[in-house]
Each structure stands twice: as C-alpha cells, then as structure tokens.
Design an enzyme around this catalytic site. Structure first.
Site, PDB file in Angstrom:
ATOM      1  CE  LYS A  45      -2.686   0.505   3.608  1.00 60.18           C
ATOM      2  NZ  LYS A  45      -2.737   1.656   4.489  1.00 60.18           N
ATOM      3  CG  ASP A  76      -7.430   3.527   2.569  1.00 56.83           C
ATOM      4  OD1 ASP A  76      -8.386   3.311   1.775  1.00 56.83           O
ATOM      5  OD2 ASP A  76      -7.308   4.571   3.221  1.00 56.83           O
TER       6      ASP A  76
END
Ligand code: SF4
Length: 214
Positions: free
Chosen positions: A120, A138
């Site tokens: 991420k 997310d």
C-alpha cells in the site's frame, strides 16, 4: 455495476475535485515516503503535526540518520507505534543511502524492500510522487468499492485488482485519492452520509442512510 455507471461515478468525483491529492504534507518524494510510513494506523493530521517539527530539522536520509533513532522517536512520539516506526525510518534511510544514492526509487520492488514499506505504501508513493496509475486500497477504498458496487472484492488485493481492471484509463491516476477522500468524508464507516452524497443516484448500496430529521 455497469461500465456506464462506473464512468459516471468517476466523472462526478472528478467534477467535484479535478486535482485530488494526499492530505499528507510533503515537498519531496523522500518527505512523502517518510510521511506515508508514519501514517500506517495513524491519522494524516497527526503525521503532519509531527513532521512540521521534524522536516525543517531533517528531511533527507543523511540528516535523519545524523539525528538518530532516539531523536526521531521523540519527534514522532504522538504517533501510534512510534518506536517501531522510528526504527524503520532509520533503517530505510540507511538503505536509501547505501543502495539508491539517497534517492527514493520509483520502482515497486525496491520500495517494498524498505523497512516499513508494504504494498500500500509503495503504491501511494508511486502514484503521488511519481505519477504512476497505481490504486492503493486502504480501509476507506475497500469500503467504498464494496458498498457502491464500483469494484467489489473479498479482500484488499481483490478490490485492487478489480479497480485496476475496471477503472477507465483516464481516471486511473486519481482514482485512489477520489475514493479515499470520499470514504473519509462522506461514505464513512459507521454511518455513510448518503443524504448529501454526490454519487448517491449511481451507488448500488442497499441500506442507504436517510437524511437526519431536524
Ligand atoms: S450513497 Fe451512501 S453508501 Fe453510496 S457512496 Fe454515497 S455515502 Fe456511500
């Protein structure tokens, strides 16, 4: 959700915010990398507050290494997991100096090899610092993609794959920030604010929240 509706969602988000970006404050790819590492399980506001103190003192790998782990920990002690993060920041600075001439690599594999940098974080840095059309998923994006029907998936990797496959090319670069901001401020976790949501007519969520009564 059909392609026409999906496109209309992106067009709506784009018309509201033509140039979306991160709420983390940064002036260089290195500052962004450090801010994103620190933002894991912490708010952007708390990271900005701490970095407004630290970056004027040290905002390069060399300067942060000179500062040392204990001083970094002092600057970031209001941020969750600060001891581990201070360790990771120092180790990351060392690798950047040893292997990348003190620069942030614009390469997923090299980024993910840095301590404290997962998929991420690498995606956010590639997207925001280097303009790659990555879509980091997310908790906000996972929720919005599933609720709306935009790109459903059982876990973050499945949603990421669906978004990358289904998002029209011209919206790929900004999709991450549009969806994150929409999840943070409108399609909230506990109570989605459907009554003032710009994409409500396009959203396929079955339990939309009615407007609160005065
Ligand atoms: S209508 Fe409600 S559930 Fe759908 S995107 Fe908007 S806030 Fe989220």
């Amino acid at each position: 959700m059909n392609a026409q509706k999906r496109r209309a969602i992106y067009e709506t988000l784009q018309s509201l915010n033509p140039h979306p970006t991160t709420e983390l404050e940064y002036t260089t790819p290195f500052e962004l990398l450090i801010a994103v590492i620190l933002s894991a399980q912490a708010t952007d506001v708390s990271v900005n507050k701490a970095m407004r103190q630290m970056f004027p003192v040290a905002n390069t790998p060399k300067a942060i290494l000179a500062l040392g782990e204990d001083s970094v920990a002092q600057y970031i002690k209001t941020i969750g997991l600060y001891r581990t993060k201070a360790k990771n920041v120092i180790a990351t600075c060392r690798i950047l100096l040893d292997k990348h001439h003190g620069e942030v690599p614009a390469d997923r594999e090299a980024l993910e090899a840095l301590p404290g940098v997962g998929r991420k974080t690498a995606s956010v840095v590639l997207n925001t610092a280097f303009g790659h059309p990555t879509i980091a998923v997310d908790t906000h994006i996972f929720r919005v993609a599933n609720r709306t029907g935009l790109a459903p998936g059982k876990d973050v990797r499945a949603v990421e794959a669906a978004l990358e496959k289904l998002t029209p090319a011209e919206f790929r670069h900004d999709a991450h920030h549009w969806l994150i901001l929409h999840g943070r401020y409108v399609c909230r976790a506990r109570l989605p604010e459907c009554w003032h949501c710009a994409i409500e007519p396009l959203c396929e969520f079955k339990s939309k929240t009615p407007a609160p009564t005065q």
